[in-house]
Design a protein around this motif. Structure first.
Motif, PDB file in Angstrom:
ATOM      1  N   MET A   1     -18.425 -19.298  60.882  1.00 53.08           N
ATOM      2  CA  MET A   1     -18.351 -18.081  61.656  1.00 53.08           C
ATOM      3  C   MET A   1     -19.677 -17.864  62.366  1.00 53.08           C
ATOM      4  SD  MET A   1     -17.447 -14.301  60.293  1.00 53.08           S
ATOM      5  CE  MET A   1     -16.010 -13.885  61.188  1.00 53.08           C
ATOM      6  N   GLU A   2     -19.617 -17.471  63.594  1.00 58.46           N
ATOM      7  CA  GLU A   2     -20.823 -17.270  64.373  1.00 58.46           C
ATOM      8  C   GLU A   2     -21.581 -16.056  63.875  1.00 58.46           C
ATOM      9  OE1 GLU A   2     -19.938 -16.981  68.491  1.00 58.46           O
ATOM     10  OE2 GLU A   2     -18.769 -18.801  68.495  1.00 58.46           O
ATOM     11  N   THR A   3     -22.912 -16.106  64.018  1.00 60.91           N
ATOM     12  CA  THR A   3     -23.759 -14.998  63.601  1.00 60.91           C
ATOM     13  C   THR A   3     -23.434 -13.749  64.397  1.00 60.91           C
ATOM     14  OG1 THR A   3     -25.508 -16.554  63.044  1.00 60.91           O
ATOM     15  CG2 THR A   3     -26.145 -14.259  63.299  1.00 60.91           C
ATOM     16  N   VAL A   4     -23.170 -13.924  65.687  1.00 60.94           N
ATOM     17  CA  VAL A   4     -22.847 -12.775  66.536  1.00 60.94           C
ATOM     18  C   VAL A   4     -21.599 -12.078  66.011  1.00 60.94           C
ATOM     19  CG1 VAL A   4     -22.200 -12.069  68.854  1.00 60.94           C
ATOM     20  CG2 VAL A   4     -23.930 -13.839  68.547  1.00 60.94           C
ATOM     21  N   THR A   5     -20.604 -12.837  65.640  1.00 66.10           N
ATOM     22  CA  THR A   5     -19.363 -12.260  65.137  1.00 66.10           C
ATOM     23  C   THR A   5     -19.608 -11.538  63.815  1.00 66.10           C
ATOM     24  OG1 THR A   5     -18.145 -14.046  66.184  1.00 66.10           O
ATOM     25  CG2 THR A   5     -16.988 -12.783  64.522  1.00 66.10           C
ATOM     26  N   ARG A   6     -20.376 -12.161  62.934  1.00 71.14           N
ATOM     27  CA  ARG A   6     -20.665 -11.543  61.641  1.00 71.14           C
ATOM     28  C   ARG A   6     -21.475 -10.262  61.834  1.00 71.14           C
ATOM     29  NH1 ARG A   6     -23.239 -15.672  58.919  1.00 71.14           N
ATOM     30  NH2 ARG A   6     -25.226 -14.919  59.653  1.00 71.14           N
ATOM     31  N   ASP A   7     -22.476 -10.305  62.723  1.00 72.58           N
ATOM     32  CA  ASP A   7     -23.281  -9.117  62.994  1.00 72.58           C
ATOM     33  C   ASP A   7     -22.424  -8.010  63.602  1.00 72.58           C
ATOM     34  OD1 ASP A   7     -25.478 -10.455  62.028  1.00 72.58           O
ATOM     35  OD2 ASP A   7     -26.274 -10.965  64.009  1.00 72.58           O
ATOM     36  N   LYS A   8     -21.524  -8.397  64.480  1.00 67.99           N
ATOM     37  CA  LYS A   8     -20.621  -7.417  65.104  1.00 67.99           C
ATOM     38  C   LYS A   8     -19.718  -6.785  64.048  1.00 67.99           C
ATOM     39  CE  LYS A   8     -18.246  -5.491  68.514  1.00 67.99           C
ATOM     40  NZ  LYS A   8     -18.288  -4.068  68.364  1.00 67.99           N
ATOM     41  N   LEU A   9     -19.229  -7.606  63.117  1.00 65.05           N
ATOM     42  CA  LEU A   9     -18.367  -7.090  62.064  1.00 65.05           C
ATOM     43  C   LEU A   9     -19.124  -6.104  61.188  1.00 65.05           C
ATOM     44  CD1 LEU A   9     -15.672  -7.162  60.536  1.00 65.05           C
ATOM     45  CD2 LEU A   9     -16.660  -8.963  59.134  1.00 65.05           C
ATOM     46  N   VAL A  10     -20.345  -6.447  60.809  1.00 62.90           N
ATOM     47  CA  VAL A  10     -21.151  -5.547  59.978  1.00 62.90           C
ATOM     48  C   VAL A  10     -21.385  -4.235  60.720  1.00 62.90           C
ATOM     49  CG1 VAL A  10     -23.441  -5.219  58.973  1.00 62.90           C
ATOM     50  CG2 VAL A  10     -22.238  -7.380  58.646  1.00 62.90           C
ATOM     51  N   GLN A  50     -11.189  -2.411  55.889  1.00 64.95           N
ATOM     52  CA  GLN A  50     -10.731  -3.360  54.871  1.00 64.95           C
ATOM     53  C   GLN A  50     -10.107  -4.594  55.518  1.00 64.95           C
ATOM     54  OE1 GLN A  50     -11.150  -3.091  51.460  1.00 64.95           O
ATOM     55  NE2 GLN A  50     -10.491  -5.211  51.540  1.00 64.95           N
ATOM     56  N   ASP A  51      -9.336  -4.391  56.582  1.00 66.03           N
ATOM     57  CA  ASP A  51      -8.735  -5.523  57.296  1.00 66.03           C
ATOM     58  C   ASP A  51      -9.807  -6.438  57.877  1.00 66.03           C
ATOM     59  OD1 ASP A  51      -6.218  -4.591  56.677  1.00 66.03           O
ATOM     60  OD2 ASP A  51      -5.863  -3.686  58.658  1.00 66.03           O
ATOM     61  N   LYS A  52     -10.840  -5.841  58.456  1.00 70.42           N
ATOM     62  CA  LYS A  52     -11.919  -6.645  59.035  1.00 70.42           C
ATOM     63  C   LYS A  52     -12.653  -7.420  57.942  1.00 70.42           C
ATOM     64  CE  LYS A  52     -12.674  -3.912  63.155  1.00 70.42           C
ATOM     65  NZ  LYS A  52     -13.627  -3.200  63.991  1.00 70.42           N
ATOM     66  N   LEU A  53     -12.897  -6.770  56.807  1.00 69.27           N
ATOM     67  CA  LEU A  53     -13.577  -7.461  55.709  1.00 69.27           C
ATOM     68  C   LEU A  53     -12.711  -8.573  55.135  1.00 69.27           C
ATOM     69  CD1 LEU A  53     -15.313  -4.476  53.896  1.00 69.27           C
ATOM     70  CD2 LEU A  53     -16.392  -6.278  55.237  1.00 69.27           C
ATOM     71  N   ASP A  54     -11.409  -8.347  55.052  1.00 66.15           N
ATOM     72  CA  ASP A  54     -10.500  -9.395  54.574  1.00 66.15           C
ATOM     73  C   ASP A  54     -10.532 -10.601  55.515  1.00 66.15           C
ATOM     74  OD1 ASP A  54      -9.755  -7.857  52.406  1.00 66.15           O
ATOM     75  OD2 ASP A  54      -7.862  -7.190  53.301  1.00 66.15           O
ATOM     76  N   GLY A  55     -10.563 -10.335  56.805  1.00 64.21           N
ATOM     77  CA  GLY A  55     -10.649 -11.421  57.785  1.00 64.21           C
ATOM     78  C   GLY A  55     -11.946 -12.193  57.641  1.00 64.21           C
ATOM     79  N   LEU A  56     -13.034 -11.481  57.420  1.00 61.09           N
ATOM     80  CA  LEU A  56     -14.325 -12.148  57.222  1.00 61.09           C
ATOM     81  C   LEU A  56     -14.289 -13.011  55.970  1.00 61.09           C
ATOM     82  CD1 LEU A  56     -17.300 -12.594  57.935  1.00 61.09           C
ATOM     83  CD2 LEU A  56     -17.829 -10.553  56.599  1.00 61.09           C
ATOM     84  N   GLN A  57     -13.702 -12.498  54.899  1.00 62.80           N
ATOM     85  CA  GLN A  57     -13.612 -13.258  53.655  1.00 62.80           C
ATOM     86  C   GLN A  57     -12.806 -14.544  53.867  1.00 62.80           C
ATOM     87  OE1 GLN A  57     -11.729 -11.139  50.459  1.00 62.80           O
ATOM     88  NE2 GLN A  57     -12.244 -12.678  48.953  1.00 62.80           N
ATOM     89  N   ARG A  58     -11.703 -14.455  54.583  1.00 66.04           N
ATOM     90  CA  ARG A  58     -10.901 -15.643  54.866  1.00 66.04           C
ATOM     91  C   ARG A  58     -11.684 -16.656  55.696  1.00 66.04           C
ATOM     92  NH1 ARG A  58      -6.957 -11.750  55.565  1.00 66.04           N
ATOM     93  NH2 ARG A  58      -7.267 -11.770  57.829  1.00 66.04           N
ATOM     94  N   ASP A  59     -12.409 -16.160  56.701  1.00 64.09           N
ATOM     95  CA  ASP A  59     -13.192 -17.052  57.560  1.00 64.09           C
ATOM     96  C   ASP A  59     -14.302 -17.747  56.779  1.00 64.09           C
ATOM     97  OD1 ASP A  59     -11.598 -16.311  59.670  1.00 64.09           O
ATOM     98  OD2 ASP A  59     -13.078 -14.932  60.563  1.00 64.09           O
ATOM     99  N   VAL A  60     -14.971 -17.011  55.917  1.00 63.67           N
ATOM    100  CA  VAL A  60     -16.053 -17.590  55.120  1.00 63.67           C
ATOM    101  C   VAL A  60     -15.495 -18.625  54.147  1.00 63.67           C
ATOM    102  CG1 VAL A  60     -17.753 -17.058  53.317  1.00 63.67           C
ATOM    103  CG2 VAL A  60     -17.630 -15.643  55.371  1.00 63.67           C
ATOM    104  N   ALA A  61     -14.383 -18.320  53.508  1.00 59.58           N
ATOM    105  CA  ALA A  61     -13.772 -19.270  52.573  1.00 59.58           C
ATOM    106  C   ALA A  61     -13.342 -20.533  53.304  1.00 59.58           C
ATOM    107  CB  ALA A  61     -12.582 -18.626  51.863  1.00 59.58           C
TER     108      ALA A  61
END
Length: 100
Positions: A1-10, A50-61
């Protein structure tokens, strides 16, 4: 996952939590009907977070599985290089520990 995407999610999650906090404060001072509406809006905002965090968890896994698979493939294709790299890392750690 790109840093920009992760930073945007946070940033998005922080915004949602801030919005929920404001809605809860408004609900505390609002009338019964308005309070129910504010609670519903807060619940929906929390669901989005919660949906956004679930998506991040799936992407990281998925990224971790892909990295493990690529590493496993590389080690099988380059066993002696892998042993050499592990030995070099071990020596480096030994030197660093010995300095202390």
């Amino acid at each position: 996952m790109e840093t920009v995407t992760r930073d945007k999610l946070v940033e998005d999650v922080k915004d949602v939590l801030h919005d929920v906090e404001q809605l809860m404060r408004q609900a505390a001072s609002a009338g019964e009907g308005q309070a129910a509406e504010l609670r519903d809006r807060a619940a929906k905002a929390l669901e989005r977070a919660q949906d956004k965090l679930d998506g991040l968890q799936r992407d990281v896994a998925r990224a971790a599985r892909e990295a493990a698979r690529a590493t496993d493939h590389w080690v099988h294709q380059n066993p002696w290089s892998s042993i050499g790299a592990a030995a070099a890392i071990g020596i480096l750690i030994g030197v660093l520990v010995a300095r202390r």
